[in-house]
Design a protein around this motif. Structure first.
Motif, PDB file in Angstrom:
ATOM      1  N   THR A 177      55.034  -0.287  16.030  1.00  0.00           N
ATOM      2  CA  THR A 177      54.538  -0.653  17.355  1.00  0.00           C
ATOM      3  C   THR A 177      55.469  -0.079  18.418  1.00  0.00           C
ATOM      4  O   THR A 177      56.682  -0.266  18.343  1.00  0.00           O
ATOM      5  CB  THR A 177      54.489  -2.189  17.521  1.00  0.00           C
ATOM      6  N   LEU A 178      54.883   0.610  19.370  1.00  0.00           N
ATOM      7  CA  LEU A 178      55.625   1.089  20.534  1.00  0.00           C
ATOM      8  C   LEU A 178      55.518   0.021  21.610  1.00  0.00           C
ATOM      9  O   LEU A 178      54.418  -0.336  22.031  1.00  0.00           O
ATOM     10  CB  LEU A 178      55.053   2.401  21.044  1.00  0.00           C
ATOM     11  N   ILE A 179      56.664  -0.480  22.041  1.00  0.00           N
ATOM     12  CA  ILE A 179      56.696  -1.475  23.114  1.00  0.00           C
ATOM     13  C   ILE A 179      57.235  -0.778  24.348  1.00  0.00           C
ATOM     14  O   ILE A 179      58.331  -0.211  24.320  1.00  0.00           O
ATOM     15  CB  ILE A 179      57.607  -2.669  22.735  1.00  0.00           C
ATOM     16  N   SER A 180      56.469  -0.800  25.415  1.00  0.00           N
ATOM     17  CA  SER A 180      56.893  -0.139  26.655  1.00  0.00           C
ATOM     18  C   SER A 180      56.848  -1.131  27.805  1.00  0.00           C
ATOM     19  O   SER A 180      56.082  -2.094  27.792  1.00  0.00           O
ATOM     20  CB  SER A 180      56.013   1.073  26.951  1.00  0.00           C
ATOM     21  N   SER A 181      57.701  -0.856  28.793  1.00  0.00           N
ATOM     22  CA  SER A 181      57.769  -1.725  29.966  1.00  0.00           C
ATOM     23  C   SER A 181      57.494  -0.910  31.218  1.00  0.00           C
ATOM     24  O   SER A 181      57.548   0.326  31.187  1.00  0.00           O
ATOM     25  CB  SER A 181      59.150  -2.383  30.053  1.00  0.00           C
ATOM     26  N   PRO A 182      57.211  -1.570  32.341  1.00  0.00           N
ATOM     27  CA  PRO A 182      56.907  -0.852  33.588  1.00  0.00           C
ATOM     28  C   PRO A 182      58.029   0.078  34.051  1.00  0.00           C
ATOM     29  O   PRO A 182      57.769   1.081  34.701  1.00  0.00           O
ATOM     30  CB  PRO A 182      56.692  -1.975  34.606  1.00  0.00           C
ATOM     31  N   SER A 183      59.266  -0.227  33.695  1.00  0.00           N
ATOM     32  CA  SER A 183      60.381   0.627  34.115  1.00  0.00           C
ATOM     33  C   SER A 183      60.473   1.909  33.296  1.00  0.00           C
ATOM     34  O   SER A 183      61.304   2.765  33.583  1.00  0.00           O
ATOM     35  CB  SER A 183      61.702  -0.143  34.002  1.00  0.00           C
ATOM     36  N   GLY A 184      59.623   2.043  32.273  1.00  0.00           N
ATOM     37  CA  GLY A 184      59.619   3.257  31.463  1.00  0.00           C
ATOM     38  C   GLY A 184      60.432   3.142  30.183  1.00  0.00           C
ATOM     39  O   GLY A 184      60.511   4.092  29.417  1.00  0.00           O
ATOM     40  N   ARG A 185      61.019   1.997  29.946  1.00  0.00           N
ATOM     41  CA  ARG A 185      61.774   1.816  28.706  1.00  0.00           C
ATOM     42  C   ARG A 185      60.799   1.739  27.542  1.00  0.00           C
ATOM     43  O   ARG A 185      59.737   1.135  27.637  1.00  0.00           O
ATOM     44  CB  ARG A 185      62.630   0.561  28.780  1.00  0.00           C
ATOM     45  N   ARG A 186      61.214   2.359  26.419  1.00  0.00           N
ATOM     46  CA  ARG A 186      60.368   2.403  25.229  1.00  0.00           C
ATOM     47  C   ARG A 186      61.199   2.038  24.006  1.00  0.00           C
ATOM     48  O   ARG A 186      62.259   2.614  23.788  1.00  0.00           O
ATOM     49  CB  ARG A 186      59.779   3.800  25.047  1.00  0.00           C
ATOM     50  N   VAL A 187      60.697   1.098  23.240  1.00  0.00           N
ATOM     51  CA  VAL A 187      61.355   0.643  22.027  1.00  0.00           C
ATOM     52  C   VAL A 187      60.280   0.559  20.949  1.00  0.00           C
ATOM     53  O   VAL A 187      59.139   0.180  21.229  1.00  0.00           O
ATOM     54  CB  VAL A 187      61.988  -0.754  22.246  1.00  0.00           C
ATOM     55  N   TYR A 188      60.642   0.928  19.753  1.00  0.00           N
ATOM     56  CA  TYR A 188      59.716   0.800  18.631  1.00  0.00           C
ATOM     57  C   TYR A 188      60.150  -0.373  17.771  1.00  0.00           C
ATOM     58  O   TYR A 188      61.343  -0.604  17.577  1.00  0.00           O
ATOM     59  CB  TYR A 188      59.719   2.071  17.775  1.00  0.00           C
ATOM     60  N   GLN A 189      59.179  -1.093  17.267  1.00  0.00           N
ATOM     61  CA  GLN A 189      59.457  -2.118  16.276  1.00  0.00           C
ATOM     62  C   GLN A 189      58.656  -1.771  15.030  1.00  0.00           C
ATOM     63  O   GLN A 189      57.488  -1.383  15.118  1.00  0.00           O
ATOM     64  CB  GLN A 189      59.096  -3.508  16.785  1.00  0.00           C
ATOM     65  N   VAL A 190      59.333  -1.904  13.896  1.00  0.00           N
ATOM     66  CA  VAL A 190      58.714  -1.587  12.622  1.00  0.00           C
ATOM     67  C   VAL A 190      58.773  -2.836  11.744  1.00  0.00           C
ATOM     68  O   VAL A 190      59.852  -3.393  11.530  1.00  0.00           O
ATOM     69  CB  VAL A 190      59.431  -0.414  11.920  1.00  0.00           C
ATOM     70  N   LEU A 191      57.618  -3.250  11.274  1.00  0.00           N
ATOM     71  CA  LEU A 191      57.548  -4.358  10.341  1.00  0.00           C
ATOM     72  C   LEU A 191      57.858  -3.793   8.966  1.00  0.00           C
ATOM     73  O   LEU A 191      57.074  -3.034   8.395  1.00  0.00           O
ATOM     74  CB  LEU A 191      56.168  -5.010  10.358  1.00  0.00           C
ATOM     75  N   GLY A 192      59.041  -4.103   8.466  1.00  0.00           N
ATOM     76  CA  GLY A 192      59.489  -3.565   7.187  1.00  0.00           C
ATOM     77  C   GLY A 192      58.732  -4.154   6.011  1.00  0.00           C
ATOM     78  O   GLY A 192      58.033  -5.159   6.129  1.00  0.00           O
ATOM     79  N   SER A 193      58.897  -3.534   4.868  1.00  0.00           N
ATOM     80  CA  SER A 193      58.215  -3.991   3.661  1.00  0.00           C
ATOM     81  C   SER A 193      58.690  -5.383   3.242  1.00  0.00           C
ATOM     82  O   SER A 193      57.973  -6.104   2.547  1.00  0.00           O
ATOM     83  CB  SER A 193      58.428  -2.989   2.522  1.00  0.00           C
ATOM     84  N   SER A 194      59.879  -5.784   3.711  1.00  0.00           N
ATOM     85  CA  SER A 194      60.394  -7.117   3.402  1.00  0.00           C
ATOM     86  C   SER A 194      59.800  -8.193   4.304  1.00  0.00           C
ATOM     87  O   SER A 194      60.023  -9.381   4.082  1.00  0.00           O
ATOM     88  CB  SER A 194      61.916  -7.127   3.565  1.00  0.00           C
ATOM     89  N   GLY A 195      59.075  -7.777   5.340  1.00  0.00           N
ATOM     90  CA  GLY A 195      58.502  -8.723   6.295  1.00  0.00           C
ATOM     91  C   GLY A 195      59.368  -8.907   7.527  1.00  0.00           C
ATOM     92  O   GLY A 195      58.968  -9.582   8.466  1.00  0.00           O
ATOM     93  N   ARG A 196      60.533  -8.305   7.547  1.00  0.00           N
ATOM     94  CA  ARG A 196      61.426  -8.386   8.694  1.00  0.00           C
ATOM     95  C   ARG A 196      61.092  -7.256   9.675  1.00  0.00           C
ATOM     96  O   ARG A 196      60.735  -6.154   9.270  1.00  0.00           O
ATOM     97  CB  ARG A 196      62.879  -8.268   8.246  1.00  0.00           C
TER      98      ARG A 196
END
Length: 167
Positions: free
Chosen positions: A82-101
């Motif tokens: 998942t790409l998470i973006s904010s109005p200020s242009g910051r971009r962070v990715y979150q990955v749901l690992g195979s362990s569920g974390r």
């Protein structure tokens, strides 16, 4: 990861406007990271043209990344990025690992919050990236990344929660 003339930033995200020669493509022989960047670029071009990713590219991924390539492709197939973006242009990715974390990845600086990245990439230096970061790059290539827009405050809270989990 080091940033020198032999290491190329991702072609999937634009280089900063103030990038100097340290961020430029190497002029000498190709290094492994440059080869990986070229492979990802070719895969992205195939997807843009509506073609499937060629088998030889997938085999090259397996050759370079070993079992991490298969695991990363599995994460992409399960739409775990998942790409998470904010109005200020910051971009962070979150990955749901195979362990569920869930792990936070910063593609712009080739970083993942998982223990494998800290150990295999940063400490031992025997891997270029972990499976989560590779999944981020592959989801960019295949255009299968989930999108989530949040406020700057929400993004700060997400990153703060990640920092708290690490402690």
């Amino acid at each position: 990861m080091r940033r020198d003339a032999n290491y190329v930033t991702s072609p999937l995200s634009p280089a900063p406007e103030n990038a100097g020669p340290a961020m430029a493509a190497p002029t000498g022989p190709l290094t492994l990271p440059a080869v990986v960047e070229e492979l990802l670029s070719e895969m992205a071009a195939a997807v843009r043209d509506g073609a499937p990713i060629p088998d030889e590219h997938l085999l090259s991924l397996k050759f370079v990344f070993g079992s991490s390539a298969v695991q990363a492709l599995d994460l992409v197939d399960h739409q775990s990025v998942t790409l998470i973006s904010s109005p200020s242009g910051r971009r962070v990715y979150q990955v749901l690992g195979s362990s569920g974390r869930t792990y936070t990845c910063l593609a712009s600086c080739h970083y993942c919050s998982c223990p494998a990245f800290a150990f295999s990439v940063l400490r031992k230096g025997d891997s270029l990236v972990c499976k989560h970061l590779l999944a981020v790059y592959l989801s960019q290539v295949t255009r299968t990344c989930q999108q989530l827009s949040v406020s700057d405050k929400q993004l700060t809270d997400i990153l703060s929660a990640e920092k708290t989990q690490e402690a």
